[in-house]
Write a protein that holds these residues in place. Structure first.
Motif, PDB file in Angstrom:
ATOM      1  N   LEU A 133      11.011  15.110 -11.625  1.00  0.00           N
ATOM      2  CA  LEU A 133      11.223  16.552 -11.778  1.00  0.00           C
ATOM      3  C   LEU A 133      10.991  17.214 -10.425  1.00  0.00           C
ATOM      4  CD1 LEU A 133      11.649  19.143 -13.420  1.00  0.00           C
ATOM      5  CD2 LEU A 133       9.210  19.082 -14.020  1.00  0.00           C
ATOM      6  N   ASN A 134      12.035  17.821  -9.881  1.00  0.00           N
ATOM      7  CA  ASN A 134      11.939  18.503  -8.587  1.00  0.00           C
ATOM      8  C   ASN A 134      12.184  19.995  -8.788  1.00  0.00           C
ATOM      9  OD1 ASN A 134      12.059  19.452  -5.971  1.00  0.00           O
ATOM     10  ND2 ASN A 134      13.369  17.806  -5.217  1.00  0.00           N
ATOM     11  N   ARG A 151       4.996  12.116 -20.305  1.00  0.00           N
ATOM     12  CA  ARG A 151       4.179  10.928 -20.032  1.00  0.00           C
ATOM     13  C   ARG A 151       4.913   9.865 -19.219  1.00  0.00           C
ATOM     14  NH1 ARG A 151      -0.050  11.511 -23.788  1.00  0.00           N
ATOM     15  NH2 ARG A 151      -0.471  13.742 -23.704  1.00  0.00           N
ATOM     16  N   ASN A 152       6.242   9.950 -19.120  1.00  0.00           N
ATOM     17  CA  ASN A 152       7.001   8.963 -18.327  1.00  0.00           C
ATOM     18  C   ASN A 152       7.282   9.447 -16.905  1.00  0.00           C
ATOM     19  OD1 ASN A 152       7.461   6.752 -20.209  1.00  0.00           O
ATOM     20  ND2 ASN A 152       8.640   8.236 -21.394  1.00  0.00           N
ATOM     21  N   LEU A 153       6.783  10.638 -16.580  1.00  0.00           N
ATOM     22  CA  LEU A 153       7.063  11.225 -15.270  1.00  0.00           C
ATOM     23  C   LEU A 153       6.421  10.398 -14.155  1.00  0.00           C
ATOM     24  CD1 LEU A 153       8.654  13.769 -14.481  1.00  0.00           C
ATOM     25  CD2 LEU A 153       6.470  14.972 -14.254  1.00  0.00           C
ATOM     26  N   LYS A 154       7.250  10.048 -13.145  1.00  0.00           N
ATOM     27  CA  LYS A 154       6.744   9.284 -11.998  1.00  0.00           C
ATOM     28  C   LYS A 154       6.719  10.119 -10.724  1.00  0.00           C
ATOM     29  CE  LYS A 154       8.038   4.679 -13.625  1.00  0.00           C
ATOM     30  NZ  LYS A 154       8.818   3.454 -13.345  1.00  0.00           N
ATOM     31  N   GLY A 155       7.624  11.074 -10.615  1.00  0.00           N
ATOM     32  CA  GLY A 155       7.682  11.916  -9.421  1.00  0.00           C
ATOM     33  C   GLY A 155       7.739  13.380  -9.805  1.00  0.00           C
ATOM     34  N   LEU A 156       6.794  14.179  -9.292  1.00  0.00           N
ATOM     35  CA  LEU A 156       6.749  15.612  -9.587  1.00  0.00           C
ATOM     36  C   LEU A 156       6.643  16.358  -8.262  1.00  0.00           C
ATOM     37  CD1 LEU A 156       6.584  18.003 -11.500  1.00  0.00           C
ATOM     38  CD2 LEU A 156       4.138  17.539 -11.805  1.00  0.00           C
ATOM     39  N   LEU A 176       2.290   9.119 -13.344  1.00  0.00           N
ATOM     40  CA  LEU A 176       2.716   9.826 -12.137  1.00  0.00           C
ATOM     41  C   LEU A 176       2.326   9.034 -10.887  1.00  0.00           C
ATOM     42  CD1 LEU A 176       4.160  12.503 -11.566  1.00  0.00           C
ATOM     43  CD2 LEU A 176       1.912  13.558 -11.203  1.00  0.00           C
ATOM     44  N   GLU A 177       3.315   8.799 -10.008  1.00  0.00           N
ATOM     45  CA  GLU A 177       3.083   8.038  -8.780  1.00  0.00           C
ATOM     46  C   GLU A 177       3.166   8.913  -7.535  1.00  0.00           C
ATOM     47  OE1 GLU A 177       5.897   4.853  -8.760  1.00  0.00           O
ATOM     48  OE2 GLU A 177       5.081   3.899 -10.557  1.00  0.00           O
ATOM     49  N   ASP A 178       3.978   9.965  -7.602  1.00  0.00           N
ATOM     50  CA  ASP A 178       4.229  10.797  -6.431  1.00  0.00           C
ATOM     51  C   ASP A 178       4.104  12.265  -6.836  1.00  0.00           C
ATOM     52  OD1 ASP A 178       4.998  11.806  -4.004  1.00  0.00           O
ATOM     53  OD2 ASP A 178       6.940  10.810  -3.925  1.00  0.00           O
ATOM     54  N   LEU A 179       3.133  12.967  -6.241  1.00  0.00           N
ATOM     55  CA  LEU A 179       2.887  14.367  -6.584  1.00  0.00           C
ATOM     56  C   LEU A 179       2.829  15.187  -5.301  1.00  0.00           C
ATOM     57  CD1 LEU A 179       2.124  16.697  -8.473  1.00  0.00           C
ATOM     58  CD2 LEU A 179      -0.245  15.902  -8.405  1.00  0.00           C
ATOM     59  N   ASP A 180       3.712  16.176  -5.197  1.00  0.00           N
ATOM     60  CA  ASP A 180       3.750  17.038  -4.012  1.00  0.00           C
ATOM     61  C   ASP A 180       3.451  18.476  -4.422  1.00  0.00           C
ATOM     62  OD1 ASP A 180       4.235  18.381  -1.634  1.00  0.00           O
ATOM     63  OD2 ASP A 180       5.936  17.103  -1.097  1.00  0.00           O
ATOM     64  N   LEU A 181       2.295  18.971  -3.982  1.00  0.00           N
ATOM     65  CA  LEU A 181       1.863  20.348  -4.266  1.00  0.00           C
ATOM     66  C   LEU A 181       1.733  21.144  -2.963  1.00  0.00           C
ATOM     67  CD1 LEU A 181      -0.816  19.461  -6.938  1.00  0.00           C
ATOM     68  CD2 LEU A 181       1.072  21.041  -7.342  1.00  0.00           C
ATOM     69  N   SER A 182       2.352  20.673  -1.908  1.00  0.00           N
ATOM     70  CA  SER A 182       2.200  21.321  -0.605  1.00  0.00           C
ATOM     71  C   SER A 182       2.822  22.709  -0.588  1.00  0.00           C
ATOM     72  CB  SER A 182       2.818  20.447   0.493  1.00  0.00           C
ATOM     73  OG  SER A 182       4.201  20.278   0.275  1.00  0.00           O
ATOM     74  N   ASN A 183       2.346  23.523   0.351  1.00  0.00           N
ATOM     75  CA  ASN A 183       2.883  24.867   0.547  1.00  0.00           C
ATOM     76  C   ASN A 183       2.837  25.712  -0.717  1.00  0.00           C
ATOM     77  OD1 ASN A 183       4.101  25.028   3.479  1.00  0.00           O
ATOM     78  ND2 ASN A 183       4.585  22.976   2.682  1.00  0.00           N
ATOM     79  N   ASN A 184       1.652  25.744  -1.339  1.00  0.00           N
ATOM     80  CA  ASN A 184       1.374  26.664  -2.435  1.00  0.00           C
ATOM     81  C   ASN A 184       0.157  27.501  -2.054  1.00  0.00           C
ATOM     82  OD1 ASN A 184       3.130  26.326  -5.034  1.00  0.00           O
ATOM     83  ND2 ASN A 184       2.890  24.243  -4.244  1.00  0.00           N
TER      84      ASN A 184
END
Length: 602
Positions: A133-134, A151-156, A176-184
């Motif tokens: 989910l991007n 529950r199947n989400l791997k990239g957010l 979840l394997e990849d989580l990007d919360l930058s620039n918030n």
């Protein structure tokens, strides 16, 4: 999946079927038809202010072709078409999504980056097959609680939004394997994050974090942690127990000391530039067995301990813009590929040695270990007036190594005796570096049928003669540290050239002829005055894998450069452009190219 439900018993989710004419205006029927076959639909960059109903209903409505009684071939029977699994609606003007999103339960990829979304519908929790989910580059202030059901989400990917907190239940995203919360605008990270046991990559950069929860150390699979550009003053000591950690970014914070990493045996890159670190001690270094990159630039370091030599794997060390006045000579024993020392009040190494680059600095430091007197490079007594006899030409190197070496003589011309010494021997390499040559010796053409490697670096060349362009077997050419501002078009005839080094010259543009040497794999042209590159021409250089443009005058990086997908190393540091920002550059070439591609106008 069968579509018979669309005819016999209406799908209870389907609701009222809208008029298809609105859809035709915004989404070509051919796209929808292709999507029913492939399961993928890309609507990026179409100026959409809302998602057309026919997109949400692509799996529940009878296709318009069928309603018009058009004949379907055996391979086009609409009731056997594929469920939509990938939907891309990025780079539009969407302000909201409706709960009709639930009509696409088979989605595994939903990409809605670069829109104007302020929220996500609760129905997103029904996309139980979603893996990626991007929603980056939107205006999200909160996330729906229902996101925890994915529950199947791997990239957010949530970077570049307006999030101020992370909702409860987030930790339930156990895959979840990849989580990007930058620039918030996050001020805290919940301790419950530690339950994200599958997380491999976590990006928290460019937020307002003053501390990290100690519980983050429970993420036993985490390899990549990015906390650049926050307000961190300390790092929890528990972080030192993260055995899987390979990349740690703590750039541009308020750290006053470097943490110790006794368990981080796999740590390959540590970036702590732009902090307030005053001291580097042995205990900070002794456990970093695998470290390849250590970035300490823009701190307040006054010295470097001798224990720096424990870092036997180290390849890149950035000490620029500190308060270092001297270096341990033992630093010369490291096998560094890059050492940055600019902006320090160094008293023990002359500026001209530093300007010659990493290898010269290391060589100088090694020489001081052997002899605390003048270094070998300082004590050259030969002058340009000295002409050698044949006995002073290294005949052994010619015969056994196939190298014609007349380097480091400070001579303005290569004597005839040097070329005469070749006689009937085969010579594949020429090294005339570190002299005072103003032009390339004309007799070099005598070796055109055998020479593949030429080093003319550290001379005073202001032009390239045609003789060099006739060395048709040339594969490696080193011309760094000269006075060149152009290359002759005749160099196009070097049809085997793979590597060219043009660093530390006076180029203002990338020489046009380089674009036409299609065998080139590596172009090193750092420390010039280059103001632009042509991405379309560069794309034709299909063998180019390394491009070093560091320390030039690039005010703008064209997004189309992102299409040069063969590049494995793209170095852009030290240019005056504003974007991509430093945080993107530090993530490496793949991230830079992806960033640029995302910004190509459609």
């Amino acid at each position: 999946m069968s579509r018979l439900r669309g005819v016999a018993g209406r799908d209870p989710r389907a609701g009222f079927k809208p008029d298809g004419r609105d859809c035709r205006a915004s989404v070509p029927q051919g796209l929808l038809k292709a999507a029913r076959k492939s399961g993928q639909l890309n609507l990026s960059g179409r100026n959409l202010s809302e998602v057309p109903q026919c997109v949400w209903r692509i799996n529940v409505d009878i296709p318009e072709e069928a309603n018009q009684n058009l004949s379907f071939s055996a391979t086009e029977r609409w009731w056997e078409q594929t469920d939509l699994t990938k939907l891309i609606i990025s780079n539009n003007k969407l302000q909201s999504l409706t709960d009709d999103l639930r009509l696409l339960p088979a989605l595994t990829v939903l990409d809605i980056h670069d829109n104007q979304l302020t929220s996500l519908p609760s129905a997103i929790g029904e996309l139980e097959n979603l893996q990626k989910l991007n929603v980056s580059h939107n205006k999200l202030k909160t996330l729906p609680e229902e996101i925890a059901k994915l529950r199947n989400l791997k990239g957010l990917y949530l970077q570049h939004n307006e999030l101020t907190y992370i909702s409860e239940g987030f930790e339930q995203l156990s895959n979840l394997e990849d989580l990007d919360l930058s620039n918030n605008r996050l001020a805290t990270v919940p301790a419950s994050f530690s339950s994200l046991s599958s997380l491999v990559r976590l990006n928290l950069s460019s937020n307002q974090l003053k501390n990290l929860p100690a519980e983050i150390s429970r993420m036993k699979r985490l390899k990549h942690l990015d906390c650049n550009s926050n307000l961190l003053e300390t790092i929890p000591p528990e972080l030192a127990g993260m055995e899987s950690l390979e990349l740690l970014y703590l750039w541009r914070n308020k750290l006053r000391f470097l943490p110790e990493f006794p368990s981080c045996r796999l740590l390959k890159e540590l970036h702590v530039g732009e902090n307030q670190i005053e001291m580097l001690r042995a205990e900070h270094l002794k456990h970093l067995n695998s470290i390849l990159v250590l970035d300490l630039r823009d701190n307040k370091l006054k010295s470097v301990p001798d224990e720096i030599t424990l870092l036997q794997s180290l390849e890149r060390l950035d000490l620029s813009n500190n308060d270092i006045s001297s270096l341990p000579y033992s630093l010369g024993n490291l096998h560094l590929k890059f050492l940055a020392l600019e902006g320090n009040p160094l008293r023990t190494i002359r500026r001209e040695i530093i300007n010659k680059g990493t290898q010269e600095v290391l060589k100088y430091l090694r020489s001081k270990i052997k002899d605390d007197g003048p270094s070998q490079s300082d004590s050259i007594t030969e002058t340009a007036m000295t002409l050698p006899s044949e006995s002073r030409v290294n005949v052994h190197a010619i015969v056994t190594l196939k190298i014609l070496d007349y380097s480091d003589k400070q001579t303005t011309l290569i004597p005839d005796e040097v070329f005469d010494a070749v006689k009937s021997n085969i010579v594949t390499s020429i090294n005339f570096s570190k002299n005072q040559l103003c032009e390339i010796p004309k007799r070099i053409i005598e070796l055109k049928e055998m020479v593949s490697d030429v080093n003319l670096s550290f001379n005073k060349l202001s032009f390239i003669s045609l003789e060099l362009c006739m060395l048709h077997k040339l594969t490696f050419l080193d011309l760094r540290n000269n006075f060149l501002n152009s290359l002759p078009e005749e160099m196009e005839s070097l049809i085997r050239l793979q590597v060219i080094n043009l660093s530390f010259n006076r180029f203002k543009i990338l020489p046009e002829v380089l674009y036409r040497i299609l065998t080139l794999e590596t172009v090193l042209i750092s420390n010039n005055q280059i103001g632009s590159v042509d991405p379309e021409k560069m794309k034709t250089m299909e063998n180019l894998t390394t491009l070093d443009l560091q320390n030039n005058d690039l005010l703008h990086i064209p997004p189309e450069l992102g299409n040069c997908v063969n590049l494995r190393t793209l170095l852009l540091d030290g240019n005056p452009f504003r974007v991509p920002r430093a945080a993107v550059l530090m993530k490496g070439t793949a991230a830079i190219l992806e960033y640029l591609r995302d910004r190509i106008p459609t």
